[in-house]
Design a protein around this motif. Structure first.
Motif, PDB file in Angstrom:
ATOM      1  N   VAL A  54      45.259  33.029  36.508  1.00 54.46           N
ATOM      2  CA  VAL A  54      43.831  33.235  36.718  1.00 54.46           C
ATOM      3  C   VAL A  54      43.677  34.356  37.735  1.00 54.46           C
ATOM      4  CG1 VAL A  54      41.710  32.220  37.628  1.00 54.46           C
ATOM      5  CG2 VAL A  54      43.239  30.848  36.193  1.00 54.46           C
ATOM      6  N   THR A  55      42.771  35.280  37.471  1.00 55.39           N
ATOM      7  CA  THR A  55      42.543  36.395  38.389  1.00 55.39           C
ATOM      8  C   THR A  55      41.433  36.046  39.373  1.00 55.39           C
ATOM      9  OG1 THR A  55      43.282  38.088  36.830  1.00 55.39           O
ATOM     10  CG2 THR A  55      41.810  38.799  38.578  1.00 55.39           C
ATOM     11  N   ILE A  56      41.674  36.359  40.632  1.00 58.28           N
ATOM     12  CA  ILE A  56      40.676  36.174  41.681  1.00 58.28           C
ATOM     13  C   ILE A  56      40.242  37.543  42.190  1.00 58.28           C
ATOM     14  CG2 ILE A  56      40.222  35.268  43.993  1.00 58.28           C
ATOM     15  CD1 ILE A  56      42.191  33.033  43.432  1.00 58.28           C
ATOM     16  N   PHE A  57      38.936  37.803  42.108  1.00 56.69           N
ATOM     17  CA  PHE A  57      38.358  39.053  42.599  1.00 56.69           C
ATOM     18  C   PHE A  57      37.525  38.796  43.852  1.00 56.69           C
ATOM     19  CE2 PHE A  57      38.627  39.985  37.972  1.00 56.69           C
ATOM     20  CZ  PHE A  57      39.442  41.103  38.048  1.00 56.69           C
ATOM     21  N   GLY A  58      37.335  39.832  44.632  1.00 57.82           N
ATOM     22  CA  GLY A  58      36.472  39.735  45.803  1.00 57.82           C
ATOM     23  C   GLY A  58      36.694  40.915  46.725  1.00 57.82           C
ATOM     24  N   SER A  59      35.966  40.936  47.814  1.00 56.02           N
ATOM     25  CA  SER A  59      35.974  42.090  48.703  1.00 56.02           C
ATOM     26  C   SER A  59      37.287  42.271  49.453  1.00 56.02           C
ATOM     27  CB  SER A  59      34.839  41.960  49.718  1.00 56.02           C
ATOM     28  OG  SER A  59      34.892  43.026  50.648  1.00 56.02           O
ATOM     29  N   ALA A  60      37.731  43.533  49.546  1.00 56.15           N
ATOM     30  CA  ALA A  60      38.901  43.870  50.354  1.00 56.15           C
ATOM     31  C   ALA A  60      38.580  43.833  51.840  1.00 56.15           C
ATOM     32  CB  ALA A  60      39.412  45.269  49.972  1.00 56.15           C
ATOM     33  N   ASN A 133      52.272  48.550  41.153  1.00 55.88           N
ATOM     34  CA  ASN A 133      51.436  49.616  41.700  1.00 55.88           C
ATOM     35  C   ASN A 133      50.900  50.492  40.576  1.00 55.88           C
ATOM     36  OD1 ASN A 133      51.606  49.485  44.747  1.00 55.88           O
ATOM     37  ND2 ASN A 133      53.764  49.380  44.214  1.00 55.88           N
ATOM     38  N   PHE A 134      49.625  50.866  40.681  1.00 53.05           N
ATOM     39  CA  PHE A 134      48.979  51.687  39.665  1.00 53.05           C
ATOM     40  C   PHE A 134      48.293  52.882  40.314  1.00 53.05           C
ATOM     41  CE2 PHE A 134      49.227  47.432  37.974  1.00 53.05           C
ATOM     42  CZ  PHE A 134      49.582  47.619  36.649  1.00 53.05           C
ATOM     43  N   ASP A 135      48.238  53.979  39.562  1.00 51.99           N
ATOM     44  CA  ASP A 135      47.454  55.143  39.967  1.00 51.99           C
ATOM     45  C   ASP A 135      46.097  55.161  39.277  1.00 51.99           C
ATOM     46  OD1 ASP A 135      49.188  56.344  41.802  1.00 51.99           O
ATOM     47  OD2 ASP A 135      50.367  57.252  40.199  1.00 51.99           O
ATOM     48  N   TYR A 136      46.019  54.508  38.102  1.00 57.93           N
ATOM     49  CA  TYR A 136      44.827  54.595  37.264  1.00 57.93           C
ATOM     50  C   TYR A 136      44.105  53.248  37.222  1.00 57.93           C
ATOM     51  CZ  TYR A 136      47.052  58.897  35.713  1.00 57.93           C
ATOM     52  OH  TYR A 136      47.646  60.140  35.681  1.00 57.93           O
ATOM     53  N   PHE A 137      42.810  53.284  37.575  1.00 54.18           N
ATOM     54  CA  PHE A 137      42.005  52.075  37.554  1.00 54.18           C
ATOM     55  C   PHE A 137      41.960  51.457  36.160  1.00 54.18           C
ATOM     56  CE2 PHE A 137      39.840  52.913  41.691  1.00 54.18           C
ATOM     57  CZ  PHE A 137      39.863  51.618  42.171  1.00 54.18           C
ATOM     58  N   PHE A 138      41.810  52.287  35.127  1.00 55.14           N
ATOM     59  CA  PHE A 138      41.601  51.728  33.790  1.00 55.14           C
ATOM     60  C   PHE A 138      42.847  51.026  33.271  1.00 55.14           C
ATOM     61  CE2 PHE A 138      42.769  56.193  33.208  1.00 55.14           C
ATOM     62  CZ  PHE A 138      43.762  56.140  32.241  1.00 55.14           C
ATOM     63  N   VAL A 139      44.039  51.487  33.650  1.00 59.35           N
ATOM     64  CA  VAL A 139      45.265  50.787  33.257  1.00 59.35           C
ATOM     65  C   VAL A 139      45.333  49.435  33.958  1.00 59.35           C
ATOM     66  CG1 VAL A 139      47.782  50.870  33.198  1.00 59.35           C
ATOM     67  CG2 VAL A 139      46.465  52.985  32.913  1.00 59.35           C
ATOM     68  N   GLY A 156      31.748  40.093  46.710  1.00 57.41           N
ATOM     69  CA  GLY A 156      32.388  41.391  46.896  1.00 57.41           C
ATOM     70  C   GLY A 156      31.401  42.524  46.710  1.00 57.41           C
ATOM     71  N   GLY A 157      31.945  43.729  46.582  1.00 57.75           N
ATOM     72  CA  GLY A 157      31.118  44.913  46.469  1.00 57.75           C
ATOM     73  C   GLY A 157      31.139  45.512  45.076  1.00 57.75           C
ATOM     74  N   PHE A 158      31.074  46.844  45.020  1.00 56.53           N
ATOM     75  CA  PHE A 158      30.977  47.535  43.729  1.00 56.53           C
ATOM     76  C   PHE A 158      32.187  47.258  42.829  1.00 56.53           C
ATOM     77  CE2 PHE A 158      28.198  50.848  45.989  1.00 56.53           C
ATOM     78  CZ  PHE A 158      27.030  50.257  45.540  1.00 56.53           C
ATOM     79  N   GLY A 159      33.391  47.249  43.403  1.00 56.52           N
ATOM     80  CA  GLY A 159      34.583  47.000  42.593  1.00 56.52           C
ATOM     81  C   GLY A 159      34.558  45.627  41.964  1.00 56.52           C
ATOM     82  N   THR A 160      34.140  44.626  42.734  1.00 56.68           N
ATOM     83  CA  THR A 160      34.038  43.263  42.222  1.00 56.68           C
ATOM     84  C   THR A 160      33.007  43.176  41.101  1.00 56.68           C
ATOM     85  OG1 THR A 160      34.618  42.398  44.408  1.00 56.68           O
ATOM     86  CG2 THR A 160      33.575  40.871  42.872  1.00 56.68           C
ATOM     87  N   LEU A 161      31.853  43.805  41.293  1.00 54.00           N
ATOM     88  CA  LEU A 161      30.816  43.807  40.260  1.00 54.00           C
ATOM     89  C   LEU A 161      31.276  44.536  39.005  1.00 54.00           C
ATOM     90  CD1 LEU A 161      27.685  44.537  42.485  1.00 54.00           C
ATOM     91  CD2 LEU A 161      28.311  42.348  41.440  1.00 54.00           C
ATOM     92  N   GLU A 166      32.397  44.213  33.397  1.00 53.64           N
ATOM     93  CA  GLU A 166      33.265  44.665  32.306  1.00 53.64           C
ATOM     94  C   GLU A 166      33.784  43.479  31.506  1.00 53.64           C
ATOM     95  OE1 GLU A 166      36.831  47.710  31.178  1.00 53.64           O
ATOM     96  OE2 GLU A 166      36.307  47.470  33.284  1.00 53.64           O
ATOM     97  N   ALA A 167      34.202  42.419  32.210  1.00 49.69           N
ATOM     98  CA  ALA A 167      34.692  41.234  31.510  1.00 49.69           C
ATOM     99  C   ALA A 167      33.594  40.625  30.640  1.00 49.69           C
ATOM    100  CB  ALA A 167      35.198  40.208  32.521  1.00 49.69           C
TER     101      ALA A 167
END
Length: 241
Positions: A54-60, A133-139, A156-161, A166-167
């Motif tokens: 399960v993926t957990i998202f939120g603010s850094a 580690n990734f260089d590309y957000f979309f990957v 979280g912020g913009f990245g979390t939203l 997208e999901a």
């Protein structure tokens, strides 16, 4: 950071662009395909061995003494005890809390880190063989969606939203199969949901009311685990399918 703070960065980028002609830009873009391919291949090979997660998202930016950090760690701990591994973006804040909880619970702890000019550095609670580690957000975003059995979205912020919407869009358009999308902390998310209902659904009619069925809002770790388990029981599946 203000617009004034960004001016030197803009100046540097514009100067670099002036130094490149169109042929150089096109050539660099063509060669970048191989780097993108390598990130997909490495990601697929590593993630295909991790098991159900399960993926957990939120603010850094969330600090370890903040209630959301403490709650995210507790959620990750209980998720790991329920038989799921935990995937995060690999960085500090809520991501660290997620990996920390999974590590404490003896579960799989995956970090999908990305190089950023600020904030991001991998946290110490990721399994050593599962720190990518990734260089590309979309990957990186493909890995989140492809290898997750559910999304737990902390404040979280913009990245979390970005990851949240997208999901929802991918499920809504049937580009991927349905999985649980769980928003934690009703006091944080209620304003957004109210705006979706009153503006997107009622006023401009760009969203259907049924689309909100894709989202579950909860306030506790126990509710997160219950939502995950109920979803997979409904479809006669388990975390280890």
């Amino acid at each position: 950071m203000t617009n004034k703070d960004l001016d030197p960065i803009d100046d540097i980028l514009q100067e670099k662009m002036k130094q490149k002609n169109w042929n150089e830009i096109r050539t660099n873009d063509s060669w970048a395909i191989f780097k993108i391919m390598s990130e997909f291949v490495n990601g697929y090979e590593a993630m295909s061995r991790i098991g159900p997660c399960v993926t957990i998202f939120g603010s850094a930016r969330t600090k370890p003494d903040h209630k959301h950090y403490i709650q995210a760690e507790d959620i990750a701990y209980k998720i790991s005890k329920a038989g799921y591994g935990v995937i995060t973006g690999g960085g500090p804040g809520i991501m660290e809390a997620g990996n920390r909880g999974a590590h404490r619970g003896g579960g799989t702890s995956v970090g999908l880190n990305i190089e950023l000019p600020f904030e991001q550095h991998f946290n110490p609670y990721i399994d050593k063989d599962k720190n990518l580690n990734f260089d590309y957000f979309f990957v990186r975003k493909v890995m989140f969606v492809k290898y997750s059995q559910g999304f737990v979205v902390m404040p979280g912020g913009f990245g979390t939203l970005d990851e949240l919407f997208e999901a929802i869009t991918l499920i809504q358009t049937k580009k991927i199969g349905k999985f649980p999308i769980i928003l934690v902390d009703s006091s944080f998310w209620s304003g957004l949901i109210d705006w979706i209902k009153t503006v997107l659904i009622s006023q401009v009619e760009t969203v259907s009311l049924i689309d909100l069925d894709l989202i579950k809002i909860v306030d506790s770790a126990e509710e997160v685990v219950e939502t995950l388990d109920n979803f997979y029981k409904k479809y006669n599946l388990s975390p280890n399918f």
